[in-house]
Design an enzyme around this catalytic site. Structure first.
Site, PDB file in Angstrom:
ATOM      1  N   THR A 261       0.911  -1.292   0.166  1.00 60.37           N
ATOM      2  CA  THR A 261       0.048  -0.117  -0.041  1.00 60.37           C
ATOM      3  C   THR A 261       0.827   1.139   0.024  1.00 60.37           C
ATOM      4  O   THR A 261       2.049   1.270   0.792  1.00 60.37           O
ATOM      5  CB  THR A 261      -1.028   0.144   1.320  1.00 60.37           C
ATOM      6  N   GLY A 262       0.520   2.152  -0.738  1.00 56.42           N
ATOM      7  CA  GLY A 262       1.215   3.702  -0.823  1.00 56.42           C
ATOM      8  C   GLY A 262       0.189   4.571  -0.729  1.00 56.42           C
ATOM      9  O   GLY A 262      -0.774   4.632  -0.277  1.00 56.42           O
ATOM     10  N   LYS A 263       0.627   5.912  -0.927  1.00 53.90           N
ATOM     11  CA  LYS A 263      -0.123   7.148  -0.823  1.00 53.90           C
ATOM     12  C   LYS A 263      -0.986   7.256  -2.000  1.00 53.90           C
ATOM     13  O   LYS A 263      -2.105   7.662  -1.724  1.00 53.90           O
ATOM     14  CB  LYS A 263       1.047   8.203  -0.687  1.00 53.90           C
ATOM     15  N   GLU A 264      -0.553   6.835  -3.074  1.00 52.58           N
ATOM     16  CA  GLU A 264      -1.573   6.897  -4.098  1.00 52.58           C
ATOM     17  C   GLU A 264      -2.161   5.702  -5.055  1.00 52.58           C
ATOM     18  O   GLU A 264      -2.979   5.761  -5.619  1.00 52.58           O
ATOM     19  CB  GLU A 264      -0.576   7.591  -5.222  1.00 52.58           C
ATOM     20  N   VAL A 266      -2.791   0.936  -4.399  1.00 48.47           N
ATOM     21  CA  VAL A 266      -2.738  -0.519  -3.799  1.00 48.47           C
ATOM     22  C   VAL A 266      -2.328  -1.394  -4.603  1.00 48.47           C
ATOM     23  O   VAL A 266      -2.960  -1.405  -5.828  1.00 48.47           O
ATOM     24  CB  VAL A 266      -4.231  -0.487  -2.994  1.00 48.47           C
ATOM     25  N   VAL A 267      -1.275  -2.242  -4.107  1.00 46.67           N
ATOM     26  CA  VAL A 267      -1.116  -3.158  -5.076  1.00 46.67           C
ATOM     27  C   VAL A 267      -1.418  -4.644  -4.647  1.00 46.67           C
ATOM     28  O   VAL A 267      -1.218  -4.687  -3.487  1.00 46.67           O
ATOM     29  CB  VAL A 267       0.721  -3.320  -5.220  1.00 46.67           C
ATOM     30  N   LYS A 289      -1.894  -2.907 -10.006  1.00 45.50           N
ATOM     31  CA  LYS A 289      -1.596  -1.430  -9.142  1.00 45.50           C
ATOM     32  C   LYS A 289      -2.897  -0.737  -9.563  1.00 45.50           C
ATOM     33  O   LYS A 289      -3.536  -0.482 -10.412  1.00 45.50           O
ATOM     34  CB  LYS A 289      -0.628  -0.789  -9.762  1.00 45.50           C
ATOM     35  N   ASP A 405      11.431  10.557  -8.442  1.00 42.71           N
ATOM     36  CA  ASP A 405      11.209  10.166  -6.941  1.00 42.71           C
ATOM     37  C   ASP A 405      12.024   8.877  -6.723  1.00 42.71           C
ATOM     38  O   ASP A 405      11.541   7.899  -6.055  1.00 42.71           O
ATOM     39  CB  ASP A 405       9.485   9.720  -6.704  1.00 42.71           C
TER      40      ASP A 405
END
Length: 516
Positions: A261-264, A266-267, A289, A405
């Site tokens: 999971t990330g800020k932008e 969900v995988v 993704k 990034d």
């Protein structure tokens, strides 16, 4: 002559008035049957007399009791018709009980209730009535419901003289406002005013009405956000439908679960199916993704798209949901460029709206570890550094991209080499902030490998010149960044004046040439 003889002789007289035949002193026309005291005290005789009285008073009850539905010890079960009717009556009782349970479940504590009374099957001979059956009532007429206020005539007033009452009367308006509260949404609790003569002023009613509308709109917004947003480790119904279609079409065999999971985004991990799309073979394991649609994390991320010449014309502030799809499309194009240049990265399988299916970097549902989580030897660390340096040069010169990034969080270690992921924010060098992003990437990479013990690691300024091919000679970091900003300003003016998507940076090598 005695009195008895006179009374007996009276009926034999000639014709006379009718009342003379009903003389109370006359002898009875029928003689009563004499009985002994034992017969009078007999219980059998008492039961027979009581049964005769009941038959004379209630003949229909006796007729119904003699029918096929009599319940007792003397029921004849040899009749199939009687058994069928008894079973039907028992079935109807259960059906009515089920209707009562459904009605109670649906109504709950709501002030708006429904009734299944028209669907009940009540028999007139059903004697086993419960309390619920006794409490049944016709909901179409509620005797406890407050009567609606009488409407004023068209002329606007009623009465005459001192008893005149207009439509603006305080009492009339108060009762009308109380009745209008029934038009509020069922979710808005207005209380129970049964049996009370409530009078709401216009000010109070308008405040309640405005509050009810506000609560209704807020509830609709919350419902929309819940239905149209991808939460943490969860997907909204539209995304779930896209995943179902991929599985049903054979593209994916099964989706196992969430792996990151990330800020932008969900995988999720999935196993590939047997079908192929556009000369692309689906890998055995795939990574799905799903970009989050809450828009909260994308409010300050639009700078990566609005100044990118590939998406500048399509960028719209008025429809922020298109930004999310554009974000997924941006990562697909960037991964395709990197794959064509031979840079280790996930292979794009397909893009459906905001769902991107890629090859899985890992094995047996276990994702490859990030570079920050893996412990490498000095040789492997040195090997990883030179590989990253080569990939940054390829990314800048061949793919015309800046990762924007790049750090140990977006680099995976798998099969003895480094893999780059998360390139949705990657921009081209001609981006107004492209060189700033590149310098930030160089700082992150240089600091990580210097802390990892790689003696050959260059500092951020040397690494920036090695990747970009620019010869920026500055003694300190402040002057170095000032020259970077000057180059970005010069390139931005060049693009605005000439409208060309070509960099004006002077370097020893060939300048980046856009292939679009």
């Amino acid at each position: 002559m005695d009195s008895v003889g006179v009374a007996a002789a009276a009926p034999d007289a000639g014709p006379g008035p009718a009342w003379q035949g009903k003389c109370p002193w006359g002898a009875p026309s029928t003689t009563s049957i004499s009985c002994s005291l034992a017969d009078v005290m007999s219980e059998q005789l008492a039961k027979e007399l009581q049964l005769e009285e009941e038959n004379a008073a209630f003949p229909e009850v006796v007729a119904a009791a003699e029918g096929p539905f009599i319940t007792g010890e003397n029921i004849d079960t040899s009749s199939d018709l009687m058994l069928a009717q008894m079973l039907q009556m028992e079935f109807d009782r259960e059906y009515d009980a089920q209707l009562r349970r459904e009605e109670k479940k649906i109504n709950g504590d709501s002030k708006v209730s429904i009734s299944f009374e028209n669907y009940r099957k009540v028999h007139p001979y059903d004697s086993d009535s419960s309390e619920d059956e006794v409490d049944w009532q016709d909901t179409r007429h509620d005797p406890y419901r407050a009567d609606k206020p009488t409407t004023t005539p068209r002329r606007g007033f009623i009465g005459k003289g001192k008893d005149i009452t207009t439509k603006h009367d305080e009492v009339v308006c108060g009762r009308k406002n109380t009745a209008r509260m029934e038009n509020f949404a069922p979710e808005f609790q207005v209380g129970d005013g049964i049996g009370m003569d409530l009078k709401l002023s216009n000010q109070v009613f308008n405040a309640l009405k405005q509050h009810a509308y506000s609560e209704e709109r807020r509830s609709a917004r919350l419902h929309e956000k819940k239905e149209h947003s991808t939460a943490e480790k969860a997907v909204d119904p539209k995304t779930r439908l896209l995943l179902y279609k991929m599985v049903n079409s054979g593209m994916l065999e099964t989706i196992t679960g969430c792996i990151s999971t990330g800020k932008e985004s969900v995988v999720f991990h999935a196993y590939g199916g047997n079908s192929a799309t556009e000369d692309k073979v689906i890998p055995p394991e795939c990574a799905i993704k799903v970009f989050k649609t809450t828009l909260n994390e994308f409010k300050n991320r639009d700078k990566y798209i609005k100044d990118d010449y590939r998406f500048k014309d399509r960028f719209s502030k008025l429809n922020p949901r298109k930004i999310i799809r554009m974000w997924a499309e941006k990562e697909m194009h960037n991964l395709t460029r990197m794959q064509n240049a031979g840079i280790p990265c996930p292979q794009v399988v397909i893009l459906k709206k905001h769902v991107l299916v890629m090859s899985f970097i890992g094995q047996d549902q276990v994702p490859a570890p990030k570079l920050k989580d893996v412990t490498l030897s000095s040789e492997d660390m040195k090997k990883a550094y030179y590989q990253i340096l080569s990939m940054m040069q390829q990314l800048y010169r061949e793919c015309n991209l800046v990762h924007a990034d790049l750090s140990e969080y977006n680099m995976l270690w798998h099969d003895g080499k480094v893999w780059l992921i998360d390139v949705s924010q990657s921009v081209e060098p001609t981006h107004p902030h492209g060189l700033e992003f590149l310098f930030r990437d160089c700082r992150n990479v240089s600091q990580f490998f210097q802390k990892g013990g790689v003696a050959e690691a260059l500092n951020e300024r040397e690494l920036f010149n090695a990747v970009s091919g620019l010869n920026i000679t500055a003694d300190n970091e402040v002057d170095f960044q000032a020259e970077i900003e000057a180059l970005e300003k010069m390139n931005e003016d060049h693009v605005q004046n000439h409208g060309k998507k070509q960099s004006t940076f002077s370097s020893d090598g060939d300048p980046p040439i856009y292939d679009e």
